[in-house]
Every structure is written in structure tokens, then in C-alpha cells.
Design a protein around this motif. Structure first.
Motif, short mmCIF file in Angstrom:
data_model
loop_
_atom_site.label_atom_id
_atom_site.label_comp_id
_atom_site.label_asym_id
_atom_site.label_seq_id
_atom_site.Cartn_x
_atom_site.Cartn_y
_atom_site.Cartn_z
N THR A 293 5.68 13.02 -3.47
CA THR A 293 4.60 12.39 -4.21
C THR A 293 4.72 10.88 -4.09
OG1 THR A 293 3.68 12.00 -6.39
CG2 THR A 293 5.94 12.76 -6.34
N ALA A 294 3.59 10.24 -4.00
CA ALA A 294 3.59 8.79 -3.82
C ALA A 294 3.76 8.06 -5.15
CB ALA A 294 2.30 8.35 -3.16
N ALA A 295 3.78 8.80 -6.24
CA ALA A 295 3.91 8.15 -7.56
C ALA A 295 5.30 8.41 -8.12
CB ALA A 295 2.86 8.71 -8.51
N ALA B 142 0.84 -1.20 0.00
CA ALA B 142 0.00 0.00 0.00
C ALA B 142 0.87 1.25 0.00
CB ALA B 142 -0.88 -0.01 1.23
N SER B 143 0.42 2.24 -0.73
CA SER B 143 1.14 3.52 -0.74
C SER B 143 0.12 4.62 -0.51
CB SER B 143 1.87 3.72 -2.07
OG SER B 143 0.94 3.71 -3.11
N PRO B 144 0.55 5.79 -0.08
CA PRO B 144 -0.41 6.86 0.20
C PRO B 144 -1.19 7.22 -1.06
CG PRO B 144 1.75 7.41 1.07
CD PRO B 144 1.92 6.19 0.24
N ARG C 139 -5.45 12.07 -1.39
CA ARG C 139 -5.52 12.23 0.06
C ARG C 139 -4.20 12.78 0.60
NH1 ARG C 139 -7.70 7.48 4.01
NH2 ARG C 139 -8.16 8.83 5.77
N MET C 140 -3.11 12.34 -0.03
CA MET C 140 -1.78 12.77 0.42
C MET C 140 -1.61 14.27 0.21
SD MET C 140 0.67 11.23 1.84
CE MET C 140 1.45 12.44 2.84
#
Lengths: 304, 542
Positions: free
Chosen positions: B427-429, B366-368, B372-373
Motif C-alpha cells: 500500500t502506498a499509504a 509523488a507516490s502511487p 490506481r495502485m
């Protein structure tokens, strides 16, 4: 009751009564008389085999490491090796090839050193660093920084998705950090429960008390120095070759002792036993590369 | 080849009412729109309820005010532009060939769309529904040619579908003025007793041509619904803009949030209509500067205080289309940097971007969540703000170029300056990259130790008093302590310098020292600034 083969399966009377009671209470209390099995706690390695083995031994867990979905504490005085242990954890979570997860560091006193972290193997692109305060030493500033760090931790835990949230209170004086109400730690514990996130607090002494699932006490036992000219190794305080100039000396690393001070929940209970001794090496690039120290040169962030 | 026409009656009124309807419920009230500079301010449009109350176009403001139940609003060209762009977006939801015929009229080429959206009747209903979703009540008509569709939309309320070959019959009952004829010809036709399209279509062509020329024949062809022309396609916009002018300036964030919410809702509806998202949201606030207060402040502070606009840009790491997230981000941003004067006009611009397509895997950790982040990061920034300012000495000492940024991912800078890093937006990506140390480990596993000693920094570096013996530190007086601490082991010095060619030249002499404090031994990195001669505690080994 009849089995597939057609023969009757004997069921004890108690079983039948239990089933009847459960079915009657099913709407109000589902599975009222069934003992729920606790899910197996997932752990992630600290990146140090000795520490993992020690935790597994002390807690009776199958594999050693820090538990997910729980609050853990790493305590120790300054220069005890606690930050090295935390960086090793971060490196495991962000850099592990099978599970590359995101981490957050809530830095109450702006002490995080990115170059040192990257040198430990932390993937900085997967790290969220929140700098809450400064290392001014001012008591009021420390209170503000602590308050902000707790708020930020709350927000991060609510947001979810992180593998590890590390809260660095390492430079916050104990008399300030002790004022954090126990309800805050309870809230954090509840927030991470049943999530894949591990909450790790780095501090000088344990503050979360019973809310912590695992408390590791870290202590430096010796530091290793070396002299390039005399090619001798010595520890802090011991005699060195007086004739050799100081610039030929090098701090090689710290000897670190890790102790499981407290553990609870799925880890069983263990306390106060010396478990591990590991060594860390100083990341230093200021010495010119030589045959003896070539290994160190390669670990510098800006080398190669 | 069928064409659909979307026509918005009372366009100036609907354009103004569109964004404030949710707040004031104006759609249910009689509304008239005024234009002009005082004292010549006249009514240019009114809705049906206002017309029933006696309001007519051309009335002066004074006359209109005689009807107290009618709400009088100022015309807003910016809102009309936004409404027209929304109409185009609505058409482009269905077809790439959309003509911007007039501010209140667009024509959509429906050729080949039956297979995608079903029969033209359902397409007309969908067009009507989409237009209503944009906040506009429109007449939609479908006919075999663009002009017939347009005249049907102008003349018939609601949704109309004219089968091919029945144009003359269906359009016959419409009044002559839907053709948009000149006053002179209208008067002539009126004298002849020709008041609807059926009468005009029944006139002999030759006689009509002799009296009105080619224009007469053109009008007759329009009345018969037998014209044919190619529509001029409008360019699809790459950005989306919504704006709102306020009657009274707003000076509180809460009412401003209501307006922003409505504008964002419209913006997201338009983005959704084009299956797009945005990765950059720009908010431009026009401020009502109080000249007297401004003058007083300028004289007291002897500096120019503010501009008459306030612009904020929110850049998103991934394209998004969630109005609630945008609203919260804008609210948090406004809380941290509020405008200095009351707000008179709000404009929101969204740069278009392809919507993010992501599919989570069962075995992927799971990643943020990016949306929402972003909110969490904005909230965290609000919590930690106010600590971004640093002293000039520290600015000089550390190359933390983006000092104001206290939340993000650190990026190491290619420089010899100690503790040099930049803060990148988290960034989560991110692309999977192998960290340097791991790369090194995979290549030279034997030479890299298992755990590397970490450094804890003191930011800013702490001033320290140092006693020297034979040129080396022998005792340190640490900040906050009364007694000197004895140095039990040390290594150094190492001289380091850089940027001597610029203003921020630095030169230092570093030592690693072991200091005994109570029962513990602490390992510090201390340095002497060779420019000033002062000693500092940079960090500790931990």
C-alpha cells in the motif's frame, strides 16, 4: 517598441521577422523558431560517493547519480557486486530522509533477498516486490519469467508514482534476454520520459542498446577474506595460514569496479573508462562477536 | 415542524426494474410482478403501462400472459430490501431522523434543515432528485406532520408541499382508501356516500364517534391532517447490500460484468449519499448447480466438486468509492478464480468506512495513487499467477508462509530460519518508519560499512554435488554444468538448526565458497541439510 523609461529598444530586423513568422504559425506550431531548452535532468545518488563522482566526471553532469525519467542499465556477471549497487540505490530512494519514495522490484527469477536488502538500508515497507518466476534454470521457464517481468514493468510504469522501478534480470541467461525486442525497450524509455521515475535494469550484459541513458558495467576485482585466529587478511586465491581451521575464516567483502559503459542524452557521451573502485562488506552473522568484528554484528537484521 | 414523506408507487415493480433498467430498458415497458408457487402464481403489482394494458393485481399468471406486450417478472424480496435500504439512505442524506414506515415509504424529519438546504420546496425537489438517482421514481410530499405528509405522498404524484394550516384543504380531494382503513369501515363509509377525505372531515364528530367509535375519530383527524406523533428513527446501517436475482443463469463473465456494473453503481450512489466509502467489498454469487453434471463429475473424480455459492472478498488498503475501479477489481478477480457453475443470484456487500481525506503537498514526492495502485496490483497478480505453488520440500525449507502471494511488500519474520519472510499487501499509504539499518547508521555510523554485500537467492535452493577434502568442499558440480568447479577459497562450516520441537525441524551446515567458473570467481553460499545429507546452493554474494 518603447521601454518603460520611454526610450526606444533597438530590435534587429531578423528578430522582427522571427516574431512575425512565429505569430503566423502559432496555431499550427507554437514557438516554431524558438529553441527549447532541455529541462535539467534530475538524478538521485547511488549512495556510493565514488560511483556518483565517477558518473559525474564521465558524463559531465553537475551531480552524479542515476537519471530520473530515463532507462539505466547495471550490467555485470554473477558475484560482481551489481546487486549490492542496486540495493544501495533502493536504500537511497526509499530511505533518504528528505525524499522517501516508493520503489518496485520486478524480480524475474525470485532472487531478491529481503533480509539482505533491509541490511543495506532499504525500507521494505516502501518496496513493492513482484516475483515473476523461479530460479529453475529451465529455458522455457526463463522465457515465461522474462515475459511476465516485461508485462509487469509495463503495468508499473503506466501506473506511475514510483521513484525507482528496478527490473532484475540478473539470473536470466543472455541468450534468452537478448530476444527481448528493441521495441519493448523503446516503449519503456518513452513510458518513463518526463516522469520522476527511474527505470533500472539489472542484467548480465546491456540489452537496451540506444534506449539506455546510462549503462554501468560492474566487475568484482577482488574479495577480501580474513582469519580470526591469525588475524590476517587475504584475497581470493592467495595463500592463507594452512594451520588455521576453515571456520575461523570469514568472507569480508568484495572489491567492485564500476565503469560507465555508455551514456547519452543530457549526460553527453562517454564510454569505456574505468571510473570507480568501491568495496562492499559481507553481511554475515555467523561469526561470534569479537573485538575485531564488532562492527559487522551491528548490521545484522536480527541483531540488537 | 415539517416532515417529508418519500413514497415509491408500485414498489415491487420498481425494486425489480431498478437494477436491470440500464441493461434491458424495462422502465419504459409494461411490467408486472408475479408471486406464488405454481400453479397458483398471481400478479401482485404492475406499473402504470401494464395497468393501462389491462393488468390488475390478483390476476393469475395465465390471465396476465394474455397481454403479450407485458413483461412478467418474479418478485424479489432481496431486491426489495435493497431498494428500501436505498430509500433510507436517501432520507439519511438530509436528516439523521428517518422513519422506516413501510417498505415503500420513509418519513424524514426536516426540522432545522432550512438553514442547510434552503426552503422546504427545494428540499422536496432534492429528495426527489436523490431518489431518482437511486433508480426509484418516488412521490415526495412535505407537510407539518408525518401522517399528512404520508397521505399526500400516497395521493399526489410528483412533489407536493402543503403549507401549515392548509392540510384539510389540500388533502380533501384524496380518496378514503389512502388512510388505509379496514374493509368493513370502508364499506360503511361508502354506503354513507363518504368517498373522499373532505366528506369524512365534514362529518359531525359526535355522531361519527357513536357509529364508528374511536377509530372513526382517528380517521377524521387524519383526514383533517391534524394528528401529531413522534417518528421512530431507523438505525443507520453500517454495511450496504445490493443484490439481483436473475431470471436465467449467467455463465459468461461479460454479461456478469454488466450486472455487476449496475449493482456497483447503485452501491456507490448509496455510499455517496451517506458520504462514506468502503474498504471491503464482498461478492456472493449463488450458483445454479446442474445436479446431473455434478453427479457425473463426483462419480468420476470421487470427490465433492463444488458448493452452490461462490464468495470473494476484496480488501482495499484505503477506503474507496469508485464503481469503475471496483468493477475492474471484481472482473480481474473473477478471471483468476471463476465460479464453477452459472450464476443465478448476485449479492454485493460493502462495509462502510470513512472516506479518505488526503491532501498532496507541493514538496512531497509523488507516490502511487492508492486507487490506481489497487488496479495495477490486481492486474499484476493476474500476470504472475500460477507460480504460487511450491514443492513440499521448498515449503519445508523456506518459511515464506504466504507462498501464494507473489506481489507485495516483504516483511521479515522474527525467526532464525534462513530466508524467512512474509508478503504484506503493498500500500502506498504507509506510516513513515526508519529502516533498521538507518537507525543503526545514525547511532553507530563508524561501524557500518558504506555498502553491504547483497545476497541473491536461488528459490528453490539448487541441488549440488560436492566433493569433500578433509571434510570441506573442494569441488562443486553445479546444476546444468558437466565439469566440476574448483573451490578456491572457503569459510565455514557454521551449523544452524531450529524448530526441532515441531514437524518442520531444520538443521544445516553452511559454507561460503569461492568457485572458479571460466574467468570469473563466483561466491556462493552452500549448505548441507543435516537431516537428509544433501547439498544445496542457497544463493550467491553479489
Amino acid at each position: 517598441m518603447v521601454s518603460r523609461s520611454g526610450s526606444a529598444i533597438p530590435i534587429s530586423r531578423a528578430e522582427i521577422v522571427r516574431a512575425q513568422v512565429e505569430s503566423n504559425l502559432a496555431k499550427k506550431i507554437p514557438s516554431a523558431l524558438t529553441v527549447r531548452e532541455k529541462p535539467r535532468v534530475e538524478v538521485f545518488s547511488t549512495g556510493i560517493a565514488e560511483v556518483d563522482a565517477g558518473i559525474a566526471r564521465e558524463t559531465g553532469a553537475e551531480t552524479g547519480g542515476l537519471p530520473r525519467g530515463a532507462l539505466s542499465e547495471i550490467c555485470g556477471a554473477g558475484s560482481s557486486g551489481r546487486t549490492s549497487l542496486m540495493f544501495s540505490l533502493l536504500a537511497q530512494v526509499t530511505g533518504n530522509q528528505s525524499r522517501r519514495e516508493f520503489c518496485a522490484v520486478v524480480d524475474a527469477t525470485d532472487a531478491f533477498h529481503p533480509a539482505s536488502a533491509e541490511n543495506s538500508g532499504v525500507d521494505l515497507s516502501r518496496l513493492l516486490w513482484v516475483r515473476c518466476g523461479t530460479s529453475s534454470g529451465n529455458r522455457t521457464a526463463a522465457f515465461n519469467a522474462l515475459e511476465k517481468a516485461l508485462k509487469v514493468t509495463d503495468l508499473l510504469l503506466q501506473s506511475g508514482g514510483f521513484g525507482l522501478v528496478a527490473v532484475d534480470l540478473g539470473d536470466i541467461a543472455p541468450e534468452v534476454a537478448r530476444r527481448v525486442p528493441l521495441t519493448s525497450w523503446f516503449r519503456f524509455r518513452r513510458a518513463v520520459e518526463n516522469t520522476p521515475t527511474a527505470l533500472v535494469i539489472l542484467e548480465q550484459e546491456p540489452y537496451a542498446k540506444t534506449c539506455a541513458s546510462l549503462v554501468l558495467q560492474v566487475k568484482a576485482v577482488q574479495a577480501r577474506w580474513s582469519n580470526l585466529l591469525s588475524e590476517e587478511f587475504y584475497s581470493t586465491g592467495s595463500q592463507r595460514c594452512a594451520a588455521a581451521p576453515t571456520f575461523s575464516d570469514l568472507l569480508r567483502g568484495l572489491g567492485v569496479q564500476v565503469e560507465v559503459a555508455h551514456s547519452r542524452g543530457p549526460f553527453g557521451s562517454a564510454q569505456g573508462r574505468l571510473s570507480n573502485l568501491c568495496h562492499t562488506a559481507v553481511a554475515d552473522c555467523r561469526k561470534p562477536p569479537s573485538a575485531v568484528l564488532s562492527g559487522f554484528e551491528t548490521q545484522m537484521p536480527w541483531a540488537g | 415542524m415539517p416532515f417529508a414523506c418519500i413514497y415509491v408507487p408500485d414498489f415491487p415493480v420498481q425494486a425489480v426494474v431498478r437494477n436491470c433498467d440500464a441493461i434491458t430498458g424495462l422502465r419504459e415497458k409494461p411490467v408486472a410482478v408475479l408471486e406464488g408457487t405454481p400453479p397458483i402464481v398471481t400478479v401482485i403489482a404492475a406499473n402504470e403501462k401494464a395497468r393501462n394494458a389491462g393488468i390488475a393485481a390478483g390476476m393469475t399468471k395465465l390471465q396476465a400472459e394474455a397481454c403479450p406486450q407485458v413483461t412478467l417478472l418474479r418478485r424479489s424480496l432481496a431486491q426489495e430490501e435493497s431498494a428500501h435500504a436505498a430509500l433510507l439512505d436517501c432520507g439519511q442524506t438530509f436528516s439523521p431522523r428517518v422513519e422506516s414506515t413501510a417498505p415503500d415509504t420513509v418519513i424524514v424529519d426536516l426540522h432545522g434543515l432550512e438553514q442547510l438546504f434552503g426552503p422546504v420546496q427545494s428540499i422536496a425537489c432534492e429528495l426527489s432528485r436523490h431518489t431518482a438517482g437511486m433508480g426509484l421514481e418516488a412521490n415526495v410530499a412535505v407537510a407539518s406532520n408525518p401522517d399528512a405528509a404520508m397521505h399526500a405522498a400516497l395521493g399526489f404524484p410528483g412533489t407536493t408541499v402543503i403549507p401549515q394550516g392548509k392540510e384539510a384543504e389540500r388533502l380533501g380531494c384524496l380518496p378514503i382508501d389512502v388512510l388505509g382503513v379496514s374493509e368493513e369501515i370502508l364499506e360503511t363509509l361508502d354506503r354513507w356516500g363518504v368517498r373522499d377525505l373532505r366528506s369524512l372531515a365534514a362529518l359531525p364528530s359526535l355522531a361519527l364517534s357513536e357509529r364508528l367509535g374511536q377509530e372513526g375519530l382517528r380517521l377524521q383527524a387524519l383526514a383533517l391532517g391534524k394528528t401529531s406523533r413522534t417518528i421512530v428513527s431507523a438505525e443507520a446501517q453500517l454495511y450496504f447490500e445490493e443484490s439481483m436475482e436473475l431470471e436465467d443463469a449467467v455463465d459468461l463473465l461479460e454479461p456478469l460484468a454488466f450486472i455487476l456494473s449496475r449493482l456497483l453503481e447503485q452501491l456507490c450512489t448509496r455510499l455517496a449519499a451517506r458520504a462514506l466509502s468502503t474498504n471491503e467489498l464482498r461478492m456472493r454469487l449463488k450458483l445454479e448447480v446442474n445436479e446431473e453434471v455434478q453427479r457425473a463429475v463426483v462419480s468420476s473424480q470421487k470427490s465433492v466438486v463444488s458448493k452452490d455459492f461462490h464468495e470473494r472478498v476484496i480488501r482495499l488498503p484505503v477506503p474507496m468509492r469508485d464503481g469503475k475501479v471496483f468493477l475492474k477489481l471484481l472482473q480481474l478477480d473473477l478471471q483468476s478464480s471463476p465460479p464453477s457453475w452459472p450464476v443465478k443470484k448476485i449479492t454485493l456487500i460493502a462495509e462502510s468506512a470513512r472516506a479518505r481525506a488526503a491532501q498532496g503537498g507541493l514538496f512531497v514526492p509523488a507516490s502511487p495513487e492508492p486507487e490506481r495502485m489497487e488496479l495495477t496490483l490486481a492486474r499484476i497478480r493476474n500476470v504472475v499467477q500460477g507460480l504460487g505453488k511450491k514443492s513440499s520440500r521448498q515449503k519445508l525449507e523456506s518459511a515464506n508462509v504466504n507462498v501464494a502471494e507473489r506481489v507485495g511488500s516483504p516483511v521479515l519474520v522474527d525467526t532464525h530460519r534462513p530466508d524467512a519472510f512474509l508478503m504484506r499487501h503493498f500500500t502506498a499509504a504507509v506510516e513513515p518508519t526508519q529502516p533498521r539499518a538507518l537507525r543503526l547508521r545514525s547511532g553507530q555510523a563508524k561501524t557500518v560499512p558504506q555498502v553491504t554485500t547483497a545476497v541473491r537467492m536461488f528459490r528453490p535452493a539448487l541441488p549440488v554435488k560436492v566433493e569433500l577434502r578433509n571434510g570441506a568442499p573442494s569441488r562443486l558440480l553445479l546444476n546444468g554444468s558437466r565439469a566440476f568447479a574448483e573451490v578456491v577459497a572457503l569459510a565455514g562450516p557454521w551449523r544452524n538448526s531450529g524448530e526441532w520441537w515441531g514437524d518442520q525441524a531444520w538443521s544445516r551446515e553452511e559454507w561460503d565458497v569461492a568457485v572458479r567458473r571460466a574467468d570469473d570467481v563466483m561466491f556462493y553460499r552452500v549448505y548441507r541439510d543435516l537431516n537428509s545429507g544433501e547439498w544445496f546452493l542457497e544463493g550467491s554474494y553479489d
